[in-house]
Design an enzyme around this catalytic site. Sequence first.
Site, mmCIF file in Angstrom:
data_model
loop_
_atom_site.group_PDB
_atom_site.id
_atom_site.type_symbol
_atom_site.label_atom_id
_atom_site.label_comp_id
_atom_site.label_asym_id
_atom_site.label_seq_id
_atom_site.Cartn_x
_atom_site.Cartn_y
_atom_site.Cartn_z
ATOM 1 N N GLY A 91 0.787 -1.216 0.000
ATOM 2 C CA GLY A 91 0.000 0.000 0.000
ATOM 3 C C GLY A 91 0.821 1.268 0.000
ATOM 4 C CB THR A 92 3.962 2.279 1.719
ATOM 5 O OG1 THR A 92 3.465 2.143 3.056
ATOM 6 C CG2 THR A 92 4.918 3.461 1.667
ATOM 7 C CB SER A 95 -0.696 -4.111 2.149
ATOM 8 O OG SER A 95 -0.231 -2.797 1.902
ATOM 9 N N GLY A 96 -1.019 -7.065 0.656
ATOM 10 C CA GLY A 96 -1.301 -8.476 0.823
ATOM 11 C C GLY A 96 -1.171 -8.971 2.245
ATOM 12 C CG HIS A 97 1.416 -7.008 5.243
ATOM 13 N ND1 HIS A 97 1.408 -6.576 6.537
ATOM 14 C CD2 HIS A 97 1.496 -5.897 4.480
ATOM 15 C CE1 HIS A 97 1.481 -5.253 6.572
ATOM 16 N NE2 HIS A 97 1.540 -4.826 5.330
ATOM 17 C CB THR A 102 12.367 -8.949 -12.115
ATOM 18 O OG1 THR A 102 13.344 -8.615 -13.101
ATOM 19 C CG2 THR A 102 11.933 -10.395 -12.293
ATOM 20 C CD GLN A 123 -5.456 -1.849 8.423
ATOM 21 O OE1 GLN A 123 -5.995 -2.911 8.714
ATOM 22 N NE2 GLN A 123 -4.170 -1.631 8.672
ATOM 23 C CB CYS A 127 3.754 3.137 9.454
ATOM 24 S SG CYS A 127 3.258 1.877 8.263
#
Length: 412
Positions: free
Chosen positions: A103-104, A231-233, A269, A211, A358
């Site tokens: 996301g960042t 974000s995936g995490h 890549t 979120q 963060c």
Amino acid sequence: MLRVLQLSEERSTSSTASSTPDRYASAYRRDAGVIYLDANATTPPLPTVVDAVSHAMRSIVGNPASAHASGASARRAIEQVRDDVAELVGVPMPESVFFVSGGTEANNTVISSFVRQYPSVTFLVAPVEHSSIIEPLLNWCPDRISWLAVDSCGRIDPHSAQQKAPQAGGPVVALLQGANSETGVIQPVAEIAEAIRSVRQDAFIHLDAAQAVGRIRTDGWSSSVDSISFSGHKIHGPHGTGALVVNEHTSLRPFILGGGQEHGFRSGTPNVSGIVGLGIAARERIKSFEEANGHMLKLRTKFEEAVTCALGQSVRINGAEALRVSNTSNLQFCSIDGMQLLAHLDAAGVMASQGSACSSGRPEPSRVLRAMGLSEGQAFSSLRFSFSVLNTEEDAVVAADIIASVVKRLTQ
């Protein structure tokens, strides 16, 4: 009790494990005495995700940009994930999905594109936004920010946005957070977008949905905004993965230049194995969306009821009057130093946070809570507890008991 999660040596290597919370939880070995309630900071990857990443690292050896068969195999894997992510986010065109590191990077890409193209751009933004929105603006164009008003729950006032938009001389970009990372409060995204476009039809609207994706249905927002990041995490995918979904009619410029990967939008890549893991996490949440969020809401409700029953008027829920995502609870403990409480809870086996991961290391009161009208002392006395599908009802009850015990001890 749920504990800090580690992969079980006994877990199945099958990538088709059931998507139920109980099955997820049973796939991990839990370290005794630790309850992890910091899912808004990050979530551990699901067993199916770990399996998929490991398999991809072993079997997909080609560069997706290569013309040979191995390259084609990598490209096919990535394109499948594009379909899965588009379905999860709720957008009709998979080709609008571009893979980034999270996301960042996605948020920075959007802001940077407008800063470079339009020196006169005005950014409409609320003080409750994530640091990956606020910090680029403060560093690159502090004189181009128009701050939006929020109410006591941190929700943007659509009327404020409607008033600020026509005052801008150049292009207008609204930066909205679908769900707040600290309180879980959901923004009225469609109403804000409608208010802005009623006076500035050409306004660009970006949604930080880190979120929100996987916790609420975001397909209703996709037609109201021009770009979406996540974000995936946050949904049990790999760290360092995410996506920026861009409306086909937008003209964003790439943030990272080089070989022109991701259809020229994001060079470098691709992280093929990470993207594959992101796809599995997206697919798992699509299959279990209602079950997963019903489970997390049940835990949050049980947790908040237990804490408030034990502590009464000495605790309040920040943002309780607003709609919130299913997993997030931000509690204010009256007359308690939040950092001290956090340290005691950590020692007692409950992992939480005092705000966004963060910025949680900064000795400053939460910008989000201050914008909601809390005093500096009230903001410092607040902690965030966020659940995931891996938590259990026992976690919620035991964590509440520990919190109540620690708070009573500190106030004696």
